[in-house]
Design an enzyme around this catalytic site. Structure first.
Site, mmCIF file in Angstrom:
data_model
loop_
_atom_site.group_PDB
_atom_site.id
_atom_site.type_symbol
_atom_site.label_atom_id
_atom_site.label_comp_id
_atom_site.label_asym_id
_atom_site.label_seq_id
_atom_site.Cartn_x
_atom_site.Cartn_y
_atom_site.Cartn_z
ATOM 1 N N CYS A 163 -13.092 6.923 5.220
ATOM 2 C CA CYS A 163 -14.438 6.364 5.187
ATOM 3 C C CYS A 163 -15.161 6.786 3.924
ATOM 4 O O CYS A 163 -14.758 7.716 3.230
ATOM 5 C CB CYS A 163 -15.203 6.857 6.411
ATOM 6 N N ARG A 171 -12.858 2.547 0.154
ATOM 7 C CA ARG A 171 -12.359 3.601 1.040
ATOM 8 C C ARG A 171 -12.284 3.158 2.482
ATOM 9 O O ARG A 171 -11.599 3.777 3.285
ATOM 10 C CB ARG A 171 -13.252 4.838 0.949
ATOM 11 N N TRP A 190 -13.473 3.131 8.062
ATOM 12 C CA TRP A 190 -12.085 2.692 8.218
ATOM 13 C C TRP A 190 -11.676 3.234 9.588
ATOM 14 O O TRP A 190 -11.348 4.401 9.746
ATOM 15 C CB TRP A 190 -11.221 3.309 7.116
ATOM 16 N N ASN A 200 -16.250 11.610 8.308
ATOM 17 C CA ASN A 200 -14.939 11.152 7.845
ATOM 18 C C ASN A 200 -13.918 12.109 8.445
ATOM 19 O O ASN A 200 -14.056 13.320 8.297
ATOM 20 C CB ASN A 200 -14.892 11.235 6.317
ATOM 21 N N GLY A 201 -12.944 11.596 9.186
ATOM 22 C CA GLY A 201 -11.955 12.481 9.810
ATOM 23 C C GLY A 201 -11.766 12.115 11.276
ATOM 24 O O GLY A 201 -12.251 11.073 11.726
ATOM 25 N N GLU A 204 8.364 -0.394 -6.269
ATOM 26 C CA GLU A 204 6.927 -0.495 -6.551
ATOM 27 C C GLU A 204 6.482 -1.958 -6.654
ATOM 28 O O GLU A 204 5.432 -2.350 -6.132
ATOM 29 C CB GLU A 204 6.577 0.270 -7.838
ATOM 30 N N LYS A 251 3.617 -3.615 -4.263
ATOM 31 C CA LYS A 251 2.417 -4.298 -4.772
ATOM 32 C C LYS A 251 2.267 -5.662 -4.110
ATOM 33 O O LYS A 251 1.202 -6.041 -3.645
ATOM 34 C CB LYS A 251 2.472 -4.439 -6.304
ATOM 35 N N GLU A 303 1.350 -5.228 -0.284
ATOM 36 C CA GLU A 303 0.040 -4.713 0.119
ATOM 37 C C GLU A 303 -1.122 -5.629 -0.248
ATOM 38 O O GLU A 303 -2.163 -5.574 0.408
ATOM 39 C CB GLU A 303 -0.180 -3.292 -0.392
ATOM 40 N N HIS A 350 26.225 -4.577 0.304
ATOM 41 C CA HIS A 350 26.400 -3.797 1.536
ATOM 42 C C HIS A 350 25.406 -4.226 2.615
ATOM 43 O O HIS A 350 25.160 -3.498 3.566
ATOM 44 C CB HIS A 350 26.243 -2.305 1.232
ATOM 45 N N LYS A 361 -8.075 3.269 0.056
ATOM 46 C CA LYS A 361 -7.633 3.781 -1.240
ATOM 47 C C LYS A 361 -6.904 5.108 -1.128
ATOM 48 O O LYS A 361 -5.946 5.391 -1.858
ATOM 49 C CB LYS A 361 -8.830 3.926 -2.180
HETATM 50 C C1 AGP Z 1 -0.696 2.099 -3.449
HETATM 51 O O1 AGP Z 1 -1.059 0.933 -4.030
HETATM 52 C C2 AGP Z 1 -1.372 2.424 -2.198
HETATM 53 N N1 AGP Z 1 -2.748 2.424 -2.317
HETATM 54 C C3 AGP Z 1 -0.850 3.671 -1.524
HETATM 55 O O2 AGP Z 1 0.523 3.512 -1.311
HETATM 56 C C4 AGP Z 1 -1.073 4.969 -2.305
HETATM 57 O O3 AGP Z 1 -0.222 5.026 -3.406
HETATM 58 C C5 AGP Z 1 -0.768 6.152 -1.384
HETATM 59 O O4 AGP Z 1 -1.658 6.106 -0.304
HETATM 60 C C6 AGP Z 1 -0.877 7.486 -2.120
HETATM 61 O O5 AGP Z 1 -2.166 7.666 -2.601
HETATM 62 P P1 AGP Z 1 -2.470 8.852 -3.641
HETATM 63 O O6 AGP Z 1 -1.693 8.590 -4.893
HETATM 64 O O7 AGP Z 1 -3.940 8.790 -3.846
HETATM 65 O O8 AGP Z 1 -2.037 10.124 -2.965
#
Ligand code: AGP
Length: 619
Positions: free
Chosen positions: A2, A27, A74, A100-101, A486, A490, A493, A509, A608
């Site tokens: 959050c 966030r 969130w 937050n938590g 990666e 991308k 997500e 395989h 994020k």
């Molecule tokens: C990547 O695009 C995502 N937002 C997510 O996988 C992110 O890399 C992961 O949560 C790790 O975040 P950090 O690098 O802030 O620890």
């Protein structure tokens, strides 16, 4: 995770809080709310969905006052709806909280408080805290003391800010464990509280970060810091090098697009101050490793999550090649529970853009507990991961706001390259001549990335051709296998297309069974020692009518006859090729997501930085 914002001062609190929440919306964005003390009474406004909904509520029913708190959510406990949105108020309407938590023992507390007559209006775990504060405020009439007693009753990790109409000149903020940071910002005759710097950069760069089990009582004159047990704490004030402009979109449609196109500059900034190109020398004094220590390391672990974990897989190649230390890469969420073979001759590196990812922080605590030397590569200045490390290499990439990480990925590859050179040198494995060559390779990198960003490869046309596909396969080998992972992440997500990254050699395989005329395959086939292997993989895909988008080195005309589409990139030194090769994959994912009308900067169910353990947002 959050977003939290608080203000106390002479100005109108509402617009300051709303602007701050806008900068934190990455966030968490399934509901939002704020509370302001107006004419001695707490006024709350909340709504479900994006911040714009809350703005509509405020336009219809504005609130005025000089002290207030705000929150973007969130959800973890209680579906996104107005009554579960923060802030939450006590029975008398005199105390209000944002959080937050996760309150892990909220069910038993709720039962206890309900038994004592408290009325709950939401399904959230957070609401138990405000009723606990209410309970202890009735006994002590001291807000700080009541918050302190309440926090000692809750389990889990938390960041909270509490406000009360009984003490309308102050905010009480606290941090317990790793549930995202709490930043206190010092203004001229006004003060700010936030969960992240971008929220208050517009107003101040003078910031203090709360550590675990610390509290702050914030008035417009300043702040007093104590431990949870009430011991006074003297805090260091950081002057943050970021400016509000860098945290804004500028002329770009999305933060992700801006952050992709910033990479030539962000890579230059990552290198800045760490390389003496004249002398062919790398300076990483900020990690305090002696030659003896470097030679004594028997193994290395890199712990991270998501995109940072894929960056770690590339780092493994670079560090093993240049520093000859065996490297194991582990997801933070796995490392923390598997009793890893770590001791004082182990080097553990954590990679995290936010520096607040709870699984990575827990893995760091595990490494610390086992006596390892602990380093981190982090982007957010003063974040928890940076503060708990023996040495930190900042990414220096500037604020990364888009949920899908891009420039932090390339910055962390460059940082790992620098670390590998530094360790290789300390271990006596890289002589001056070799170091000069390797440093010169780095000098050319921003320009190579600039070429990719500036070239004519028409990603929009490619996106127009492929955006309706529901599956993608990404293939790579060697140091570019993690780039395939990666690229697939991308696309997954931000466009919600099912995409899988795979080591190309593994195709026969299993995954080759997926190949038909409907399966687009992105093949990373730039020139290196596994190039021929990649070309034969492309031929195998084409033999089953698969659609191939090949990533190839400029001048490689032969591959054009084998693939449906070719994205050309400039020739790049192999150990740095992932930095260049990932950029076209970021752009392809971006333009496909835009074409599908997706919310690129705030993809569904994501945040994020993940500060709650192993939970996705409820549907
Ligand atoms: C990547 O695009 C995502 N937002 C997510 O996988 C992110 O890399 C992961 O949560 C790790 O975040 P950090 O690098 O802030 O620890």
């Amino acid at each position: 995770m959050c977003g939290i914002v608080g203000y106390v001062g002479p100005r109108e609190a509402t617009p300051i809080i709303v602007e701050g929440l806008k900068r934190l919306e990455y966030r968490g964005y399934d509901s939002a709310g704020l509370a302001v003390i107006q004419d001695g009474r707490i006024e709350v406004r909340r709504d479900v969905g994006k911040l714009t909904n809350l703005e509509k509520v405020l336009a219809e029913s504005p609130v005025h006052g000089n002290i207030g708190i705000g929150h973007t959510r969130w959800a973890t406990h209680g579906a996104p709806c107005p009554r579960n949105a923060h802030p939450h108020v006590d029975c008398r309407g005199e105390v209000v909280i944002i959080h937050n938590g996760i309150v892990e023992n909220f069910l038993s507390l709720r039962k206890e408080l309900t038994g004592e007559g408290h009325r709950f209006t939401s399904e959230t775990d957070t609401e138990t805290i405000v009723h606990l504060v209410e309970k202890y405020l009735a006994e002590s009439s001291d807000l700080e003391e009541a918050v302190r007693r309440a926090l000692k009753r809750i389990k889990g990790a938390h960041a909270v800010v509490v406000m009360s109409s009984r003490e309308p000149d102050r905010l009480v903020a606290a941090r317990l464990g790793n549930a995202g940071g709490v930043v206190v910002g010092f203004g001229e005759g006004e003060m700010f509280v936030a969960s992240d710097m971008p929220a208050i950069l517009e107003h101040t760069r003078e910031m203090v970060f709360l550590e675990d089990r610390q509290m702050a009582v914030v008035t417009r004159e300043g702040a007093e810091f104590t431990t949870l047990d009430g011991q006074p704490v003297v805090k260091e004030v950081y002057t943050v090098p970021w400016d509000p402009v860098s945290a804004a979109k500028g002329e770009y449609k999305h933060f992700m697009q801006k952050e992709i196109y910033e990479q030539a500059r962000s890579i230059t900034d990552t290198i800045r101050g760490r390389v003496d190109f004249e002398a062919g020398r790398v300076c990483l004094d900020e990690i305090y490793i002696t030659p003896d220590e470097a030679k004594a390391f028997e193994r290395m672990f890199i712990v991270a999550c998501g995109t940072s974990a894929y960056a770690a897989l590339v780092g493994k190649f670079i560090i093993e090649a240049l520093a000859r230390i065996p490297v194991e890469v582990d997801y933070g969420s796995e490392f923390r529970y598997r009793d890893p073979l770590v001791n004082e001759r182990t080097l553990v590196l954590a990679i995290s853009q936010s520096g607040e990812t709870v699984d990575t922080l827990a893995a760091m605590e595990e490494a610390r507990r086992k006596g390892a030397k602990l380093l981190s590569i982090v982007n957010v200045i003063g974040s928890q991961a940076a503060r708990m490390s023996d040495g930190v290499i900042y990414m220096q990439a500037g604020p990364e706001i888009g949920v899908a990480s891009t420039k932090a990925f390339t910055a962390s590859l460059v940082d790992q390259y620098l670390l590998a050179l530094h360790l290789g040198k300390l271990r006596g494995l890289i002589d001056a001549a070799r170091m000069k060559e390797l440093v010169e390779d780095l000098a050319g990198l921003p320009n190579l990335v600039g070429q990719v960003l500036g070239d004519s490869n028409n990603y929009e046309a490619l996106a127009a051709e492929y955006f309706k596909r529901e599956n993608f396969l990404y293939l790579g080998r060697g140091i570019n296998y993690p780039v395939a992972l990666e690229g697939a992440l991308k696309l997954k997500e931000i466009s919600y297309i099912h995409a899988e990254g795979y080591p190309a050699g593994e195709m026969k395989h299993g995954p080759i069974a997926l190949i038909d005329e409907n399966m687009p395959v992105v093949a990373i086939a730039t020139r290196d020692r596994v190039y021929e292997k990649m070309v034969s993989q492309i031929e195998q895909v084409k033999a089953r009518d698969g659609l191939v988008i090949a990533l190839a080195t400029e001048g490689d005309d032969a591959i054009a006859d084998k693939a449906d589409h070719v994205i050309y990139v400039p020739p790049t030194p192999p150990l740095l090729s992932p930095v260049v090769n990932v950029v076209p994959l970021q752009l392809l994912a971006y333009f496909i997501a835009v074409r599908r009308g997706c919310d690129v900067d705030q993809p569904r169910n994501l945040a994020k930085s993940v500060t709650v353990e192993g939970r996705g947002a409820p549907p």
